[in-house]
Write an enzyme that holds these catalytic residues in place. Structure first.
Site, PDB file in Angstrom:
ATOM      1  CG  ASP A 128       0.699  -1.239   7.885  1.00  0.00           C
ATOM      2  OD1 ASP A 128       1.620  -1.990   8.242  1.00  0.00           O
ATOM      3  OD2 ASP A 128       0.820   0.011   7.851  1.00  0.00           O
TER       4      ASP A 128
ATOM      5  CG  HIS B 167      -0.071   4.429   4.666  1.00  0.00           C
ATOM      6  ND1 HIS B 167      -0.815   3.705   5.566  1.00  0.00           N
ATOM      7  CD2 HIS B 167      -0.930   5.314   4.088  1.00  0.00           C
ATOM      8  CE1 HIS B 167      -2.072   4.129   5.542  1.00  0.00           C
ATOM      9  NE2 HIS B 167      -2.165   5.092   4.652  1.00  0.00           N
TER      10      HIS B 167
ATOM     11  CG  HIS C 119      -0.357   0.095   2.536  1.00  0.00           C
ATOM     12  ND1 HIS C 119       0.411  -0.908   3.085  1.00  0.00           N
ATOM     13  CD2 HIS C 119      -0.389   1.089   3.463  1.00  0.00           C
ATOM     14  CE1 HIS C 119       0.811  -0.541   4.289  1.00  0.00           C
ATOM     15  NE2 HIS C 119       0.345   0.665   4.542  1.00  0.00           N
TER      16      HIS C 119
END
Length: 256
Positions: free
Chosen positions: A129, A54, A52
């Site tokens: 995450d 981030h 992802h």
């Protein structure tokens, strides 16, 4: 074939798959610690995989690409400029130099585009995450329904699948898990085992899907004991696994 944990920041793990010659890296938030391991082990980087967008998962990509021209695999629905190969559920990431094939799972919730990678032959899950040791990621962009669906995908994997998550949150998560199920002996045993690892400076991960199913409240939101506990505390109003999950996640956001 080895999977090496590279600690970064305060509690992140970057995962390095290698065979002693070639390597692939998952979620490199920092470049320097990865480059140091590659150099020390005389490994040739062949691919970068991202779960992802981030920064603590992608911040090292640019630095690594300065020294290696390699494909960067990442989620189709998360905007990451460095990604060269966008993948989604049903796609296979083939790492021929390492002899590893990774299936992609769409697991939105933490971000709407979050993915995970599963090496079925090796029994590896790289969960980013979304799934942690005894916990799950915060629901920043998704819905409880999305998160529950993602947890179901993880639970469906073989129990001996190793879970390579991206943060060292296990002991904190287990304190919360024990709050939810104070009589769960598997949680009690895991707390003892994980404390021993940390006292020796060892990571608590990887865990296994089987261990998570026995101790992780976010994989247990359909368990009668969990539902009854949340009802007794007044945190849910009906026996519904999705409502239970949402209430668990909301409580964990402020649990200390």
């Amino acid at each position: 074939m080895n999977v090496l944990a590279i600690p970064t920041f305060e509690d992140n793990y970057v995962w390095l798959i290698h065979d002693g010659v070639h390597a692939a890296v998952i979620d490199p938030g920092e470049a320097v610690p990865v480059s140091e391991q590659l150099k020390a082990r005389r490994l040739v980087l062949t691919a970068i995989l991202l779960t992802h967008r981030h920064d603590d998962h992608i911040g090292g990509v640019e630095g690594l690409l300065r020294n290696a021209s390699v494909p960067v695999y990442g989620p189709s629905n998360d905007p990451i400029e460095a990604v060269t190969d966008r993948v989604a559920e049903g796609d296979i990431v083939n790492l021929p130099e390492l002899g590893v094939k990774l299936s992609v799972l769409d697991v939105p919730g933490h971000t709407r585009g979050h993915i995970a990678y599963v090496a079925h032959e090796q029994r590896w899950l790289f969960s980013g995450d979304m799934l942690f040791g005894a916990g799950c990621g915060r629901m920043f962009e998704g819905t409880p329904e999305m998160m529950v669906a993602a947890m179901a995908k993880f639970s469906a994997l073989p129990d001996d699948t190793q879970v390579f998550c991206a943060h060292e949150y296990t002991l904190s998560n287990l304190r919360f898990a024990q709050e939810i199920e104070p009589g769960n002996q598997a949680i009690r045993a895991r707390i003892k085992a994980e404390k021993a690892k940390r006292e020796q400076g060892l990571p608590t991960v990887p865990s296994t899907i089987g261990l998570e199913k026995a101790t992780n409240p976010f994989l247990r939101s359909n368990e009668p004991a969990v539902i009854e506990r949340m009802l007794s505390l007044g945190r849910i109003k009906q026996k519904d696994p999705t409502e239970t999950f949402a209430a668990l996640r909301e409580w964990k956001n402020t649990y200390r």
